[in-house]
Design a protein around this motif. Structure first.
Motif, mmCIF file in Angstrom:
data_model
loop_
_atom_site.group_PDB
_atom_site.id
_atom_site.type_symbol
_atom_site.label_atom_id
_atom_site.label_comp_id
_atom_site.label_asym_id
_atom_site.label_seq_id
_atom_site.Cartn_x
_atom_site.Cartn_y
_atom_site.Cartn_z
ATOM 1 N N PRO A 12 0.795 -1.232 0.000
ATOM 2 C CA PRO A 12 0.000 0.000 0.000
ATOM 3 C C PRO A 12 0.828 1.284 0.000
ATOM 4 C CG PRO A 12 -0.970 -1.573 1.505
ATOM 5 C CD PRO A 12 0.333 -2.162 1.040
ATOM 6 N N LYS A 13 1.937 1.309 0.731
ATOM 7 C CA LYS A 13 2.775 2.506 0.751
ATOM 8 C C LYS A 13 3.359 2.766 -0.644
ATOM 9 C CE LYS A 13 5.323 3.225 4.503
ATOM 10 N NZ LYS A 13 6.451 3.278 5.463
ATOM 11 N N ARG A 14 3.739 1.708 -1.335
ATOM 12 C CA ARG A 14 4.248 1.844 -2.706
ATOM 13 C C ARG A 14 3.151 2.346 -3.647
ATOM 14 N NH1 ARG A 14 9.342 -0.252 -3.341
ATOM 15 N NH2 ARG A 14 9.901 -1.907 -1.914
ATOM 16 N N LYS A 15 1.916 1.915 -3.420
ATOM 17 C CA LYS A 15 0.804 2.391 -4.253
ATOM 18 C C LYS A 15 0.646 3.903 -4.122
ATOM 19 C CE LYS A 15 -2.229 -1.648 -4.189
ATOM 20 N NZ LYS A 15 -3.539 -2.151 -3.758
ATOM 21 N N ILE A 16 0.722 4.385 -2.897
ATOM 22 C CA ILE A 16 0.578 5.820 -2.652
ATOM 23 C C ILE A 16 1.680 6.587 -3.379
ATOM 24 C CG2 ILE A 16 0.666 7.626 -0.887
ATOM 25 C CD1 ILE A 16 -0.345 5.389 1.092
ATOM 26 N N ILE A 17 2.929 6.159 -3.169
ATOM 27 C CA ILE A 17 4.067 6.833 -3.785
ATOM 28 C C ILE A 17 3.978 6.741 -5.301
ATOM 29 C CG2 ILE A 17 6.578 6.774 -4.071
ATOM 30 C CD1 ILE A 17 5.625 8.014 -1.477
ATOM 31 N N SER A 126 14.146 7.675 -6.491
ATOM 32 C CA SER A 126 14.436 7.304 -5.097
ATOM 33 C C SER A 126 14.298 8.476 -4.122
ATOM 34 C CB SER A 126 15.842 6.713 -4.996
ATOM 35 O OG SER A 126 16.806 7.675 -5.382
ATOM 36 N N LYS A 127 14.380 9.714 -4.590
ATOM 37 C CA LYS A 127 14.269 10.875 -3.707
ATOM 38 C C LYS A 127 12.838 11.347 -3.517
ATOM 39 C CE LYS A 127 18.837 12.329 -4.837
ATOM 40 N NZ LYS A 127 19.823 12.996 -4.148
ATOM 41 N N PHE A 128 11.911 10.842 -4.324
ATOM 42 C CA PHE A 128 10.543 11.333 -4.262
ATOM 43 C C PHE A 128 9.852 11.055 -2.919
ATOM 44 C CE2 PHE A 128 5.966 11.302 -5.114
ATOM 45 C CZ PHE A 128 5.823 12.583 -5.628
ATOM 46 N N PRO A 129 9.970 9.861 -2.332
ATOM 47 C CA PRO A 129 9.298 9.635 -1.035
ATOM 48 C C PRO A 129 9.672 10.675 0.015
ATOM 49 C CG PRO A 129 10.029 7.556 -1.933
ATOM 50 C CD PRO A 129 10.608 8.637 -2.816
ATOM 51 N N ARG A 131 10.650 13.702 -0.552
ATOM 52 C CA ARG A 131 10.108 14.985 -0.991
ATOM 53 C C ARG A 131 8.676 15.185 -0.506
ATOM 54 N NH1 ARG A 131 8.952 16.704 -7.101
ATOM 55 N NH2 ARG A 131 8.156 18.746 -6.643
ATOM 56 N N VAL A 132 7.904 14.089 -0.458
ATOM 57 C CA VAL A 132 6.519 14.204 0.015
ATOM 58 C C VAL A 132 6.385 13.880 1.498
ATOM 59 C CG1 VAL A 132 5.445 13.862 -2.239
ATOM 60 C CG2 VAL A 132 5.901 11.877 -0.797
ATOM 61 N N GLY A 133 7.507 13.677 2.184
ATOM 62 C CA GLY A 133 7.491 13.531 3.637
ATOM 63 C C GLY A 133 7.627 12.135 4.190
ATOM 64 N N ILE A 134 7.792 11.128 3.344
ATOM 65 C CA ILE A 134 7.920 9.753 3.833
ATOM 66 C C ILE A 134 9.388 9.479 4.150
ATOM 67 C CG2 ILE A 134 7.678 7.309 3.243
ATOM 68 C CD1 ILE A 134 5.229 8.067 1.600
ATOM 69 N N LYS A 135 9.637 9.156 5.403
ATOM 70 C CA LYS A 135 11.014 8.907 5.846
ATOM 71 C C LYS A 135 11.414 7.449 5.654
ATOM 72 C CE LYS A 135 10.418 12.459 9.274
ATOM 73 N NZ LYS A 135 9.899 12.678 10.586
ATOM 74 N N ASP A 136 10.492 6.550 5.923
ATOM 75 C CA ASP A 136 10.787 5.115 5.856
ATOM 76 C C ASP A 136 10.035 4.517 4.674
ATOM 77 O OD1 ASP A 136 11.632 2.544 6.534
ATOM 78 O OD2 ASP A 136 9.915 2.220 7.859
ATOM 79 N N TYR A 137 10.731 4.402 3.556
ATOM 80 C CA TYR A 137 10.096 3.874 2.352
ATOM 81 C C TYR A 137 10.519 2.433 2.130
ATOM 82 C CZ TYR A 137 8.679 3.391 -2.486
ATOM 83 O OH TYR A 137 8.092 2.944 -3.643
ATOM 84 N N PRO A 138 9.534 1.535 1.873
ATOM 85 C CA PRO A 138 9.882 0.118 1.734
ATOM 86 C C PRO A 138 10.745 -0.176 0.524
ATOM 87 C CG PRO A 138 7.569 0.479 1.159
ATOM 88 C CD PRO A 138 8.129 1.780 1.629
#
Length: 138
Positions: A12-17, A126-129, A131-138
């Motif tokens: 789900p987190k990947r879907k959002i990103i 790789s920098k986009f998460p 940029r939108v505030g996600i610190k821990d991206y899977p």
């Protein structure tokens, strides 16, 4: 409104990103270097609104609210401003719905989401998460 069906087994987190990234990437081709601003996020339990002349970041609290609602099969809506374009993104189960004033942009985003949605690891910068505030991206 255009819709994309996601057939891959994507977290789900990947879907959002993935949704936000491809809206940003495709809108940049028509709007140029304008800022990408998430103005509002509506979940089944909360409405998150940006402050004046600011944009929402996906802080841990907001992200957890979005993920909770996605896990419970509730629709999550994003209102995004990119230059003069207002873009709506709705995620529910395995479907993305996109609305934009420019129909060709809407269709282009939906087609890209559908093609990327077949992959387990959709292509994003790789920098986009961050940029939108996600610190821990899977």
């Amino acid at each position: 409104m255009s819709t994309a069906e996601i057939t891959g087994n994507i977290h789900p987190k990947r879907k959002i990103i993935m949704g936000l990234y491809w809206i940003n990437k495709k809108a940049a081709s028509t709007e140029g270097c304008e800022p990408f601003l998430i103005e509002k996020i509506i979940t089944g339990t909360n409405t998150h609104v940006s402050g004046e002349n600011k944009f929402l970041k996906l802080s841990d609290n907001i992200l957890n609210d979005i993920l909770y609602n996605m896990e419970h099969q509730r629709e999550v809506k994003f209102e995004i401003k990119f230059g003069k374009e207002n873009i709506g993104l709705s995620i529910c189960k395995n479907a993305f719905s996109i609305s934009a004033a420019k129909k060709e942009l809407e269709v282009e985003i939906a087609e890209k989401l559908e093609s990327e949605g077949k992959k387990m690891y959709p292509g994003i910068c790789s920098k986009f998460p961050q940029r939108v505030g996600i610190k821990d991206y899977p």
